[in-house]
Write an enzyme that holds these catalytic residues in place. Structure first.
Site, short mmCIF file in Angstrom:
data_model
loop_
_atom_site.label_atom_id
_atom_site.label_comp_id
_atom_site.label_asym_id
_atom_site.label_seq_id
_atom_site.Cartn_x
_atom_site.Cartn_y
_atom_site.Cartn_z
N HIS A 216 0.88 -1.17 -0.01
CA HIS A 216 -0.05 0.23 0.02
C HIS A 216 0.91 1.28 0.01
CE1 HIS A 216 -3.71 -2.00 1.72
NE2 HIS A 216 -3.89 -1.84 0.53
N PRO A 219 0.59 3.70 3.28
CA PRO A 219 0.49 2.32 4.01
C PRO A 219 -0.30 2.63 5.39
CG PRO A 219 2.51 3.03 4.44
CD PRO A 219 2.00 4.13 3.45
N SER A 220 -0.96 1.96 5.95
CA SER A 220 -1.76 2.07 7.19
C SER A 220 -0.69 2.14 8.35
CB SER A 220 -2.35 0.82 7.44
OG SER A 220 -3.40 0.64 6.73
N TYR A 222 3.71 2.72 8.91
CA TYR A 222 5.45 2.89 8.32
C TYR A 222 6.32 1.94 8.70
CZ TYR A 222 3.53 6.86 5.76
OH TYR A 222 2.69 7.84 4.87
N LEU A 224 7.83 -1.50 6.49
CA LEU A 224 7.44 -2.43 5.23
C LEU A 224 6.77 -3.65 5.41
CD1 LEU A 224 7.94 -2.29 2.13
CD2 LEU A 224 9.89 -3.64 2.63
N HIS A 225 5.82 -3.70 4.73
CA HIS A 225 4.64 -4.95 4.99
C HIS A 225 4.12 -5.19 3.58
CE1 HIS A 225 2.16 -1.77 5.99
NE2 HIS A 225 1.07 -2.48 5.55
N VAL A 226 3.96 -6.36 3.13
CA VAL A 226 3.24 -7.00 2.16
C VAL A 226 2.13 -7.70 2.22
CG1 VAL A 226 3.83 -8.37 -0.22
CG2 VAL A 226 5.58 -6.87 1.05
#
Length: 285
Positions: A216, A219-220, A222, A224-226
């Site tokens: 995203h 992102p929701s 901060y 890093l996530h996928v």
């Protein structure tokens, strides 16, 4: 690979009756006692969901604010078999050649709605579900450095992870979002893609080409996530102005190491989001 956060856990418990109770215990207060509708916060015809703000009787004397979410339950094979196999009453609405449209009223036991109740609801809860105007932001690399990054570093944007489903979270800290990625991160991104697909195939039997794998922006939180989502599932946040396919991210970085440092990223912000105010103050929207 994290599958559920505490919030998801609480929601699951609520959906399944918590400690096993399927109905309000005898003598216990009804969760919607004396409910009085105050306003419709938001509704979605596509998702068949409506968000309501109302007041309920707290202890029989005082009142409490409550948010009630009504959602049509998804169809189940057993349900439709029972429904259509008993010659249900059909009211014709439209007929055109081989096509016909009817209204069908299922019996009460087959017409359940998932009902989520938040009480006592704070102003923050109510504001969360109010329909907000959306604004598209075209964030250049310079905008990120001058507006978004200072906003992130000010701590104005929460980085608390409180709503996980099927997500891969990177171990290295300091990678806040797409904007921080360069060719040095390609081994990490490829590992997330390959290991994530392998883990999901092993546990759920879902192949890699049946998954939507994306990041995203914004992102929701901060770090890093996928996201890994089955293609058939229309999860929130899969719109083109927010979701970036991991395969595209990898390819872009292979073409240009500084791609996400330089490119313009377009995304939507709600009218009440502080970051939008920062862009307005900078004369960017």
């Amino acid at each position: 690979m994290a599958e559920r956060g505490e919030k998801r856990k609480r929601e699951s418990e609520a959906e399944n009756g918590g400690a096993g109770d399927s109905e309000t215990p005898a003598g216990a207060e009804h969760p919607l006692a004396g409910f009085k509708l105050q306003s419709i916060l938001r509704e979605s015809a596509r998702d068949k969901t409506i968000f309501l703000h109302g007041q309920v009787s707290g202890d029989g004397k005082s009142t409490e604010d409550a948010v009630v979410i009504l959602e049509r339950a998804p169809f189940q094979v057993e349900t439709v078999t029972r429904l259509l196999g008993n010659n249900p009453e059909l009211k014709l609405q439209l007929k055109n050649d081989i096509y016909s449209v009817y209204h069908l009223n299922p019996p009460p036991e087959l017409n359940e709605m998932k009902t989520t109740i938040i009480r006592p609801a704070t102003e923050k809860h109510i504001k969360k579900y109010v329909r907000q105007e959306l604004y598209l932001i075209q964030e250049t690399g310079e905008d990120y450095k001058n507006i978004t990054l200072p906003f992130i570093e000010s701590g104005s944007f929460s980085i608390k992870v409180d709503d996980l489903y099927l997500i891969a979270i990177s171990h290295p800290r300091g990678i806040k979002s797409l904007r921080d990625l360069n060719e040095d991160h390609l081994p990490l991104l490829k590992n997330i893609q390959q290991e994530g697909q392998a883990a999901i195939l092993k546990k759920y039997g879902v192949k890699g080409n049946q998954l939507r794998i994306y990041l995203h922006y914004q992102p929701s939180y901060y770090h890093l996530h996928v996201h890994f989502v089955a293609l058939g599932h229309e999860a929130p946040g899969i719109t083109v102005e927010r979701a970036h396919l991991l395969s595209d991210v990898i390819q872009n970085l292979e073409l240009d190491s500084q791609y996400y440092t330089k490119c313009t990223l377009t995304y939507a912000l709600r009218a009440d989001e502080p970051l939008l105010q920062k862009f307005k103050e900078a004369g960017k929207c």
